[in-house]
Every structure is written in C-alpha cells, then in structure tokens.
Write a protein that holds these residues in place. Structure first.
Motif, short mmCIF file in Angstrom:
data_model
loop_
_atom_site.label_atom_id
_atom_site.label_comp_id
_atom_site.label_asym_id
_atom_site.label_seq_id
_atom_site.Cartn_x
_atom_site.Cartn_y
_atom_site.Cartn_z
N PRO A 7 33.61 55.44 133.77
CA PRO A 7 35.07 55.34 133.78
C PRO A 7 35.53 53.93 133.41
O PRO A 7 34.81 52.96 133.64
N ASN A 11 41.55 54.94 138.91
CA ASN A 11 42.91 55.33 138.57
C ASN A 11 43.89 54.50 139.40
O ASN A 11 43.64 54.24 140.57
N TRP A 63 32.32 60.80 141.11
CA TRP A 63 33.41 60.91 140.16
C TRP A 63 32.97 61.65 138.90
O TRP A 63 31.79 61.85 138.66
N THR A 65 34.42 61.86 134.60
CA THR A 65 35.39 61.32 133.64
C THR A 65 36.04 62.46 132.87
O THR A 65 35.48 63.55 132.74
N LEU A 75 39.17 58.58 135.08
CA LEU A 75 38.60 59.42 136.13
C LEU A 75 39.32 60.75 136.18
O LEU A 75 40.53 60.83 136.04
N PHE A 78 37.16 63.75 142.03
CA PHE A 78 36.14 63.14 142.86
C PHE A 78 35.14 64.16 143.40
O PHE A 78 34.72 64.08 144.53
#
Length: 161
Positions: A7, A11, A63, A65, A75, A78
């Motif tokens: 990533p 974010n 995470w 992407t 991202l 999760f």
C-alpha cells in the motif's frame, strides 16, 4: 515478497462534521492512523502470536490493496492476505524474495510440525491456548498442504450434491 503490491500508506481518516447534512469530512482535522510493528518476515509483532505466525509459512498481512481501476495501491479492507514464502532457496533466488524459504527455515515437514508444537505448547503454558488445541494445531501443521475447502466431503450418501 517483491511481487506483492504494497500500500502507498494508511488510508486517511478525517474528522467529520456530523451537524451538517450530509455530514462533511474536514481534511484539516485528521485522526492519527497507527500501524503495528512487524518482524523481518512482515508479520505483526504485537498481541498473541498464533502458532502459524510463530512458525510462519509466509507473511500474513492485515490488509489488502485495491485492484487497478479501483484506487490501485490504496488499502482496500482489513481482512488480510497471505504472502507465502518460496518453497526452496532456488525458488527464492529466482523470485528475488528476501525472506528465507520454507526449506531453509524448517528443513523438512517434521521440523515444521515440531516448531508448531513448541509454539502451541508455549501458548497453552501461558493459558492463551487450550491444552486440547495443541494437537489440533499440530494436526493442521502436519496436513498443511491439503486443500482447506473440500466441497461435498462431509455429506452423507443420502444428501444430494
């Protein structure tokens, strides 16, 4: 892990003015976004390390992407992704993966299973794993290459597929 898309960063999480309708994000007021520390394999170091993380077969990210056309590199969510280690040192060298291969780490399946047992017994001794779950962890490690999803296998002969 060289082929894994990393990533760009966490974010942004902006404060939201909920008195406005619709609510408005305020980019001048951001929440701090914290990320966990990781070990040399990229696995998180905080918290209780399950046997599969204490004796890993890959990097287990927290995470994912986004794909091309959908915010590529940002991202996504999760739920996490596994990034397996190369099986052999030859494979590792060909792919340029900086992480040691499974073969170099464990030598053979018996050594890997033994490492899982030690990790599970340690958790049980610290009262973080039930004693009865040690053998489950060991059995899963011994059967690590078996498919995890077996459709139709648990059906009785009278059940339709």
């Amino acid at each position: 892990m060289p082929s894994a898309l990393r990533p760009r960063g966490p974010n942004e999480l902006y404060a939201v003015d909920r008195s406005a309708v619709p609510p408005v994000a305020d980019p001048s007021r951001r929440y701090a976004v914290l990320v966990p520390a990781v070990d040399a394999d990229g696995n998180e170091t905080a918290g209780v390390r399950a046997p599969m993380v204490a004796a890993p077969l890959g990097t287990y990210t927290g995470w994912n992407t986004r794909s091309p056309g959908q915010g590529h590199g940002a991202l996504h969510e999760f739920s996490g992704s596994p990034l397996p280690f190369a099986a052999t040192e030859d494979e590792r060298l060909i792919t340029g993966d900086p992480r040691p291969s499974v073969g170099k780490r464990y030598g053979d399946s018996a050594a890997y299973v033994a490492r899982i047992r030690v990790a599970a017994e340690d958790l049980a001794a610290r009262r973080l794993l039930l004693q009865e779950d040690i053998e489950r962890a060991v059995a899963a490690a011994a059967n690590r290459s078996a498919p995890r999803h077996r459709f139709g296998q648990n059906r009785t002969p009278t059940e339709s597929a």
